[in-house]
Design a protein around this motif. Sequence first.
Motif, PDB file in Angstrom:
ATOM      1  N   VAL A 204       9.116  -0.858   1.178  1.00 21.92           N
ATOM      2  CA  VAL A 204       7.868  -0.368   0.604  1.00 21.92           C
ATOM      3  C   VAL A 204       8.175   0.911  -0.167  1.00 21.92           C
ATOM      4  O   VAL A 204       8.894   1.778   0.324  1.00 21.92           O
ATOM      5  CB  VAL A 204       6.811  -0.085   1.703  1.00 21.92           C
ATOM      6  N   TRP A 205       7.610   1.019  -1.380  1.00 20.77           N
ATOM      7  CA  TRP A 205       7.786   2.196  -2.224  1.00 20.77           C
ATOM      8  C   TRP A 205       6.450   2.859  -2.487  1.00 20.77           C
ATOM      9  O   TRP A 205       5.422   2.188  -2.603  1.00 20.77           O
ATOM     10  CB  TRP A 205       8.398   1.809  -3.572  1.00 20.77           C
ATOM     11  N   TYR A 206       6.461   4.193  -2.592  1.00 16.61           N
ATOM     12  CA  TYR A 206       5.281   4.985  -2.935  1.00 16.61           C
ATOM     13  C   TYR A 206       5.537   5.652  -4.273  1.00 16.61           C
ATOM     14  O   TYR A 206       6.585   6.280  -4.472  1.00 16.61           O
ATOM     15  CB  TYR A 206       5.010   6.048  -1.869  1.00 16.61           C
ATOM     16  N   TYR A 207       4.587   5.524  -5.188  1.00 15.90           N
ATOM     17  CA  TYR A 207       4.661   6.180  -6.495  1.00 15.90           C
ATOM     18  C   TYR A 207       3.597   7.269  -6.518  1.00 15.90           C
ATOM     19  O   TYR A 207       2.401   6.990  -6.399  1.00 15.90           O
ATOM     20  CB  TYR A 207       4.398   5.163  -7.614  1.00 15.90           C
ATOM     21  N   SER A 208       4.031   8.509  -6.642  1.00 19.08           N
ATOM     22  CA  SER A 208       3.104   9.641  -6.655  1.00 19.08           C
ATOM     23  C   SER A 208       2.594   9.884  -8.066  1.00 19.08           C
ATOM     24  O   SER A 208       3.381   9.982  -9.007  1.00 19.08           O
ATOM     25  CB  SER A 208       3.820  10.897  -6.152  1.00 19.08           C
ATOM     26  N   PHE A 209       1.281   9.993  -8.212  1.00 10.76           N
ATOM     27  CA  PHE A 209       0.709  10.330  -9.505  1.00 10.76           C
ATOM     28  C   PHE A 209       0.866  11.819  -9.809  1.00 10.76           C
ATOM     29  O   PHE A 209       0.684  12.243 -10.931  1.00 10.76           O
ATOM     30  CB  PHE A 209      -0.773   9.944  -9.567  1.00 10.76           C
TER      31      PHE A 209
ATOM     32  N   TYR B 115      -9.174  17.444  -1.710  1.00  8.86           N
ATOM     33  CA  TYR B 115      -8.415  18.673  -1.939  1.00  8.86           C
ATOM     34  C   TYR B 115      -6.898  18.470  -1.903  1.00  8.86           C
ATOM     35  O   TYR B 115      -6.146  19.329  -2.344  1.00  8.86           O
ATOM     36  CB  TYR B 115      -8.799  19.763  -0.932  1.00  8.86           C
ATOM     37  N   VAL B 116      -6.421  17.353  -1.413  1.00  7.76           N
ATOM     38  CA  VAL B 116      -4.975  17.147  -1.331  1.00  7.76           C
ATOM     39  C   VAL B 116      -4.440  16.277  -2.460  1.00  7.76           C
ATOM     40  O   VAL B 116      -3.293  15.896  -2.454  1.00  7.76           O
ATOM     41  CB  VAL B 116      -4.571  16.515   0.030  1.00  7.76           C
ATOM     42  N   THR B 117      -5.251  15.974  -3.449  1.00  6.10           N
ATOM     43  CA  THR B 117      -4.808  15.127  -4.547  1.00  6.10           C
ATOM     44  C   THR B 117      -4.609  15.951  -5.803  1.00  6.10           C
ATOM     45  O   THR B 117      -5.141  17.044  -5.946  1.00  6.10           O
ATOM     46  CB  THR B 117      -5.831  14.012  -4.832  1.00  6.10           C
ATOM     47  N   CYS B 118      -3.852  15.413  -6.721  1.00  9.70           N
ATOM     48  CA  CYS B 118      -3.658  16.092  -8.002  1.00  9.70           C
ATOM     49  C   CYS B 118      -4.524  15.462  -9.084  1.00  9.70           C
ATOM     50  O   CYS B 118      -4.584  15.954 -10.197  1.00  9.70           O
ATOM     51  CB  CYS B 118      -2.190  16.046  -8.399  1.00  9.70           C
ATOM     52  N   ILE B 119      -5.186  14.356  -8.754  1.00  5.25           N
ATOM     53  CA  ILE B 119      -6.062  13.660  -9.692  1.00  5.25           C
ATOM     54  C   ILE B 119      -7.441  13.554  -9.047  1.00  5.25           C
ATOM     55  O   ILE B 119      -7.559  13.464  -7.832  1.00  5.25           O
ATOM     56  CB  ILE B 119      -5.492  12.257 -10.011  1.00  5.25           C
ATOM     57  N   SER B 120      -8.472  13.544  -9.844  1.00  8.69           N
ATOM     58  CA  SER B 120      -9.832  13.468  -9.306  1.00  8.69           C
ATOM     59  C   SER B 120     -10.078  12.139  -8.589  1.00  8.69           C
ATOM     60  O   SER B 120      -9.291  11.205  -8.684  1.00  8.69           O
ATOM     61  CB  SER B 120     -10.835  13.631 -10.439  1.00  8.69           C
ATOM     62  N   ASP B 121     -11.173  12.059  -7.889  1.00  6.91           N
ATOM     63  CA  ASP B 121     -11.620  10.871  -7.162  1.00  6.91           C
ATOM     64  C   ASP B 121     -10.718  10.499  -5.987  1.00  6.91           C
ATOM     65  O   ASP B 121     -10.723   9.361  -5.538  1.00  6.91           O
ATOM     66  CB  ASP B 121     -11.763   9.664  -8.090  1.00  6.91           C
ATOM     67  N   GLY B 122      -9.937  11.437  -5.478  1.00  8.85           N
ATOM     68  CA  GLY B 122      -9.121  11.181  -4.302  1.00  8.85           C
ATOM     69  C   GLY B 122      -7.924  10.284  -4.528  1.00  8.85           C
ATOM     70  O   GLY B 122      -7.295   9.839  -3.579  1.00  8.85           O
ATOM     71  N   LEU B 123      -7.583  10.008  -5.774  1.00  8.59           N
ATOM     72  CA  LEU B 123      -6.468   9.112  -6.082  1.00  8.59           C
ATOM     73  C   LEU B 123      -5.134   9.812  -5.858  1.00  8.59           C
ATOM     74  O   LEU B 123      -4.871  10.864  -6.432  1.00  8.59           O
ATOM     75  CB  LEU B 123      -6.584   8.623  -7.523  1.00  8.59           C
ATOM     76  N   HIS B 124      -4.314   9.264  -4.967  1.00  9.54           N
ATOM     77  CA  HIS B 124      -3.005   9.845  -4.646  1.00  9.54           C
ATOM     78  C   HIS B 124      -1.889   9.252  -5.478  1.00  9.54           C
ATOM     79  O   HIS B 124      -1.082   9.948  -6.064  1.00  9.54           O
ATOM     80  CB  HIS B 124      -2.655   9.565  -3.173  1.00  9.54           C
ATOM     81  N   GLY B 125      -1.765   7.934  -5.412  1.00  7.22           N
ATOM     82  CA  GLY B 125      -0.668   7.244  -6.050  1.00  7.22           C
ATOM     83  C   GLY B 125      -0.785   5.760  -5.797  1.00  7.22           C
ATOM     84  O   GLY B 125      -1.874   5.244  -5.567  1.00  7.22           O
ATOM     85  N   GLY B 126       0.359   5.093  -5.790  1.00  9.47           N
ATOM     86  CA  GLY B 126       0.366   3.662  -5.562  1.00  9.47           C
ATOM     87  C   GLY B 126       1.454   3.267  -4.587  1.00  9.47           C
ATOM     88  O   GLY B 126       2.452   3.968  -4.430  1.00  9.47           O
ATOM     89  N   VAL B 127       1.252   2.146  -3.929  1.00  4.46           N
ATOM     90  CA  VAL B 127       2.225   1.611  -2.977  1.00  4.46           C
ATOM     91  C   VAL B 127       2.522   0.174  -3.373  1.00  4.46           C
ATOM     92  O   VAL B 127       1.607  -0.593  -3.669  1.00  4.46           O
ATOM     93  CB  VAL B 127       1.684   1.656  -1.531  1.00  4.46           C
ATOM     94  N   ARG B 128       3.795  -0.160  -3.410  1.00  3.67           N
ATOM     95  CA  ARG B 128       4.190  -1.546  -3.653  1.00  3.67           C
ATOM     96  C   ARG B 128       5.155  -1.973  -2.566  1.00  3.67           C
ATOM     97  O   ARG B 128       5.811  -1.143  -1.931  1.00  3.67           O
ATOM     98  CB  ARG B 128       4.799  -1.732  -5.034  1.00  3.67           C
ATOM     99  N   GLU B 129       5.242  -3.277  -2.344  1.00  4.11           N
ATOM    100  CA  GLU B 129       6.096  -3.792  -1.286  1.00  4.11           C
ATOM    101  C   GLU B 129       6.902  -4.974  -1.781  1.00  4.11           C
ATOM    102  O   GLU B 129       6.528  -5.637  -2.741  1.00  4.11           O
ATOM    103  CB  GLU B 129       5.276  -4.195  -0.071  1.00  4.11           C
ATOM    104  N   ASP B 130       8.019  -5.200  -1.130  1.00  5.84           N
ATOM    105  CA  ASP B 130       8.825  -6.393  -1.334  1.00  5.84           C
ATOM    106  C   ASP B 130       8.979  -7.039   0.033  1.00  5.84           C
ATOM    107  O   ASP B 130       9.755  -6.571   0.865  1.00  5.84           O
ATOM    108  CB  ASP B 130      10.190  -6.030  -1.923  1.00  5.84           C
ATOM    109  N   THR B 131       8.210  -8.098   0.278  1.00  6.89           N
ATOM    110  CA  THR B 131       8.211  -8.727   1.597  1.00  6.89           C
ATOM    111  C   THR B 131       9.484  -9.523   1.857  1.00  6.89           C
ATOM    112  O   THR B 131       9.788  -9.821   3.003  1.00  6.89           O
ATOM    113  CB  THR B 131       6.990  -9.642   1.774  1.00  6.89           C
ATOM    114  N   LEU B 132      10.243  -9.841   0.819  1.00  7.10           N
ATOM    115  CA  LEU B 132      11.518 -10.538   1.034  1.00  7.10           C
ATOM    116  C   LEU B 132      12.590  -9.572   1.532  1.00  7.10           C
ATOM    117  O   LEU B 132      13.409  -9.912   2.379  1.00  7.10           O
ATOM    118  CB  LEU B 132      11.979 -11.232  -0.243  1.00  7.10           C
ATOM    119  N   LEU B 133      12.579  -8.337   1.002  1.00  4.88           N
ATOM    120  CA  LEU B 133      13.566  -7.332   1.407  1.00  4.88           C
ATOM    121  C   LEU B 133      13.080  -6.457   2.558  1.00  4.88           C
ATOM    122  O   LEU B 133      13.866  -5.746   3.168  1.00  4.88           O
ATOM    123  CB  LEU B 133      13.933  -6.440   0.218  1.00  4.88           C
ATOM    124  N   GLY B 134      11.775  -6.433   2.814  1.00  9.21           N
ATOM    125  CA  GLY B 134      11.227  -5.580   3.865  1.00  9.21           C
ATOM    126  C   GLY B 134      11.193  -4.119   3.465  1.00  9.21           C
ATOM    127  O   GLY B 134      11.451  -3.233   4.272  1.00  9.21           O
TER     128      GLY B 134
END
Length: 120
Positions: free
Chosen positions: A92-97, A71-90
């Motif tokens: 993390v980014w979240y991309y909302s669908f 119920y808290v998603t905008c896309i079916s199957d519970g998909l929220h978005g994506g998360v990516r990281e840069d371990t060299l810079l420390g």
Amino acid sequence: MKNTFTILSVILIALNTINAQPYQSLFGDSTVAWKIVTGNLGGTGTDLLYTSDDTIINSFQYKKIISSSSYVTCISDGLHGGVREDTLLGKVWYYSFCDTIERLIMDISLAVGDSFYLGY
């Protein structure tokens, strides 16, 4: 003696030039899950978010974030978005669908006195 000094010098020079990963990966080697508190007019509760397979968005590789509460998603199957990281810079980014905006959600490289936006 001269041979030992040469070997020691080579090892010390090699250790100075090796660049290690300064931050550990947020995702580890397998699926990662987070329990979060959610709330709205109907009350509060907890939700389970977990990572799924990879996807490419705007030429960046993301881990898909799935919610156990559909119920808290905008896309079916519970998909929220994506998360990516840069371990060299420390970082993390979240991309909302839902609104297709990428937000910086974690910056471990911050020092005392640095400012950081917290919110959405």
